[in-house]
Design an enzyme around this catalytic site. Structure first.
Site, PDB file in Angstrom:
ATOM      1  N   SER A  15       8.511  55.504  13.226  1.00 15.66           N
ATOM      2  CA  SER A  15       8.992  54.462  12.315  1.00 15.66           C
ATOM      3  C   SER A  15       7.915  53.410  12.126  1.00 15.66           C
ATOM      4  CB  SER A  15      10.249  53.790  12.868  1.00 15.66           C
ATOM      5  OG  SER A  15      10.611  52.666  12.078  1.00 15.66           O
TER       6      SER A  15
ATOM      7  N   HIS B 186       8.122  47.822  14.932  1.00 17.99           N
ATOM      8  CA  HIS B 186       7.464  48.900  15.659  1.00 17.99           C
ATOM      9  C   HIS B 186       5.962  48.683  15.842  1.00 17.99           C
ATOM     10  CE1 HIS B 186      11.351  50.886  14.730  1.00 17.99           C
ATOM     11  NE2 HIS B 186      11.157  51.349  15.961  1.00 17.99           N
TER      12      HIS B 186
ATOM     13  N   ASP C 259       9.692  54.473  18.910  1.00 17.08           N
ATOM     14  CA  ASP C 259       9.414  53.296  19.738  1.00 17.08           C
ATOM     15  C   ASP C 259       8.199  53.475  20.633  1.00 17.08           C
ATOM     16  OD1 ASP C 259      11.698  52.216  18.669  1.00 17.08           O
ATOM     17  OD2 ASP C 259      12.923  52.438  20.463  1.00 17.08           O
TER      18      ASP C 259
ATOM     19  N   GLY D  47      11.881  55.448   9.369  1.00 15.72           N
ATOM     20  CA  GLY D  47      11.994  56.292  10.544  1.00 15.72           C
ATOM     21  C   GLY D  47      13.308  57.041  10.576  1.00 15.72           C
TER      22      GLY D  47
ATOM     23  N   ASN E  43      14.741  62.618  -2.118  1.00 19.02           N
ATOM     24  CA  ASN E  43      13.494  61.916  -2.405  1.00 19.02           C
ATOM     25  C   ASN E  43      13.353  60.828  -1.357  1.00 19.02           C
ATOM     26  OD1 ASN E  43      11.280  60.527  -3.272  1.00 19.02           O
ATOM     27  ND2 ASN E  43      12.133  59.875  -5.212  1.00 19.02           N
TER      28      ASN E  43
END
Length: 434
Positions: free
Chosen positions: A213, A218, A192, A84, A286
Site C-alpha cells: 500500500s 505507509h 505495513d 493497497g 479498472n
C-alpha cells in the site's frame, strides 16, 4: 525539460521551503501523529512536473515505477493499483482465474488468515466466494505462527493470506514451506512491512503474490495507491488483466499492436480477427493508478532506506524508554527478523489498575495520536455476522487485542523530542496509578 518548466519547478521547491512550519515542537500542543507522509521539495516538484506534462493517466512514470520497484523488492513483476486494498482484491481474485487450471480457487475453498488484522486482508476472500479460516496470534509479535497455520489446514484449504503485523514479519519462511508441502498458494500482505526482512530475505518475496500500500500512513506514499508483486509470470499476466478491465490484451496505454497480431486472434465464441484490445478473458476491474501518483512514488522511493532507518530508530527509542514501565506488554520482533516498523504496539495488562481506554484518553488529550490494532477480532464486527467462516481453535489473544491493545507512531516525521514526550507521558500516567 524547457527552461520555463525548469523555472516553475525551482519556484515549487522554493515554495515548499518557504511554507515549512518552523515553530518547533510544543509539548501538549503540537500533534504527534501515529502515522503520516514525510514529503520534501523534490516530492512536490515531482507531482508538479507530471501535472505540467498533463500525464493524467497511467503512463511513463507508472511503468518506470513498476520496473524500479520490482527490482527493489526482488520480484520479476510489479503492477500498480489505486490502493493497497485493490492490490489485495487483485491478488486473491487472480487465484480464482480459470487460467490456473486445477490450481484455481473456487467458491467454498478455504483461505487461512488472521482474525486480528485489517479487514481488507480478509474481505477479498469473502468477495470471491471463498471461506476465511481464522487463526489466533501471539502477543508481543502480534503475528500468527506456522504451527497455528498448520493446525488450521483442512481438506478444503487451498491458500494462505497473512499480513506482516505492523511491519513485524510473521514466520514467513516456515509458512512458505508449509504452503509448498501442502500444495497451497501463499499471499503476503506486505502493506505495513516494506523493507522488513526475515532470515535476511525481504518480506514480500516468499509468497506466490505480495501486496503493498502507498497510502500516506505507509512506508512510501503516492497519496493513494498500491501494488501487486510476483515472480510468477503467469500470475502477473492474470493480475494485469484483472486490473485492466479484464481484457486479454497487454498493450500499454497509447499502444495498439504490441503482439503484432491485434486482428489475428480467435477466442471464446467471438469471430476470428476480433480486435484483441476488446477481448476480455477475465471478469475484471479498472484499478489502475495515475502518473501523478507514480511520479510521487518514484521520488519517495529514493528515501526508502532513510525512512526505514528512522522507523527502526524511533521504535528502539520507545522500547528502551518504556522497558521498565509496569503493566505494559511491549512488542518484540519475530525471532530472525529485522522489521521496518509501522507502529509501536502496547497491550495493557488486563490486571492493571487502569484500563487501556484511560491511558489512550490521557495520551490523546496530550495531542499524542493513538490507533487500535486495526479491527481487533474481526469475527466480532457487524460486517462479518452471518458470513461463512471457520475458526481454527480459539481466539483468546485476538480478544485481548480487541480489549487492551493500541499503538503509537514511529514514522519518520517524529523527532526524538516527540518520542521522548510520548515515553514521559506514558510513564507519568502509569506512575500515577501505582
Amino acid at each position: 525539460m524547457s527552461d520555463r518548466a525548469a523555472h516553475i519547478l525551482d519556484e515549487v521547491r522554493k515554495y515548499h521551503q518557504d511554507s515549512k512550519d518552523d515553530r518547533g515542537f510544543v509539548p501538549g500542543v503540537t500533534e504527534i501523529w501515529p502515522s503520516g507522509a514525510v514529503l520534501d521539495d523534490e516530492d512536490r516538484a515531482a507531482v508538479v512536473e507530471a501535472a505540467l506534462n498533463l500525464r493524467i493517466a497511467a503512463g511513463r512514470s507508472a511503468r518506470k515505477f513498476e520496473s524500479v520497484f520490482a527490482r527493489r523488492m526482488e520480484r520479476r513483476k510489479a503492477h500498480l493499483t489505486n490502493s493497497g486494498s485493490s492490490a489485495n482484491l487483485l491478488a486473491v481474485t487472480a487465484l480464482t482465474s480459470p487460467q490456473l487450471g486445477d490450481r484455481r480457487l473456487v467458491p467454498g475453498d478455504e483461505v487461512i488468515t488472521v482474525a486480528a488484522g485489517f479487514p481488507t486482508t480478509v474481505n477479498p476472500i469473502l468477495q470471491n466466494g471463498l471461506v476465511p479460516v481464522f487463526v489466533d496470534i501471539d502477543l508481543r509479535t502480534y503475528n500468527t505462527t506456522a504451527e497455528r497455520i498448520e493446525k488450521a489446514i483442512g481438506p478444503r484449504t487451498r491458500a494462505i493470506m497473512v499480513a506482516h503485523a505492523l511491519g513485524n514479519p510473521f514466520e514467513v519462511a516456515e509458512v512458505a514451506q508449509l504452503a509448498e508441502d501442502h500444495g497451497l498458494l501463499l499471499i503476503e500482505d506486505n502493506c505495513d512491512a516494506v523493507g522488513s526482512t526475515y532470515q535476511g530475505q525481504l518480506t514480500g518475496t516468499f509468497g506466490d503474490l505480495a501486496t503493498v500500500s502507498f497510502y500516506p500512513a505507509h512506508h512510501l506514499t503516492m497519496g493513494e495507491g498500491g501494488c501487486v508483486l510476483t515472480s510468477n509470470l503467469a500470475l502477473a499476466r492474470i493480475v494485469e488483466s484483472l486490473r485492466d478491465w479484464g481484457r486479454d490484451c497487454w498493450c500499454e496505454p497509447g499502444e495498439s499492436d504490441t503482439c503484432r497480431k491485434r486482428f489475428g486472434y480467435q477466442m471464446g465464441t467471438l469471430p476470428a480477427g476480433y480486435d484483441h484490445k476488446y477481448i476480455f478473458s477475465h471478469v475484471g476491474y479498472n484499478l489502475k493508478t495515475t502518473d501523478l501518483q507514480a511520479a510521487l512514488g518514484l521520488s519517495q522511493l529514493d528515501k526508502l532506506d532513510e525512512f526505514g532507518a528512522a522507523r527502526r530508530r524511533n521504535w528502539r527509542r520507545l522500547h528502551r524508554g518504556l522497558a521498565d514501565v509496569p503493566w505494559l506488554l511491549l512488542p518484540e520482533p519475530t525471532p530472525g527478523s529485522d522489521p521496518s516498523w509501522f507502529g509501536f504496539v502496547i497491550t495493557v495488562n488486563p490486571e492493571a489498575p487502569f484500563q487501556r481506554a484511560e491511558l489512550v484518553d490521557f495520551l490523546e488529550n496530550r495531542k499524542i495520536g493513538t490507533r487500535r490494532l486495526f479491527a481487533g477480532n474481526l469475527t466480532r464486527h457487524p460486517a462479518y455476522l452471518g458470513r461463512e467462516y471457520r475458526v481454527s481453535g480459539e481466539l483468546p489473544n485476538s480478544d485481548i487485542v480487541t480489549e487492551h491493545t493500541f499503538w503509537v507512531g514511529v514514522y519518520p516525521g517524529l523527532t526524538e523530542e516527540m518520542i521522548d514526550y510520548v515515553i514521559a507521558s506514558i510513564t507519568e500516567f502509569v506512575g500515577a496509578h501505582r
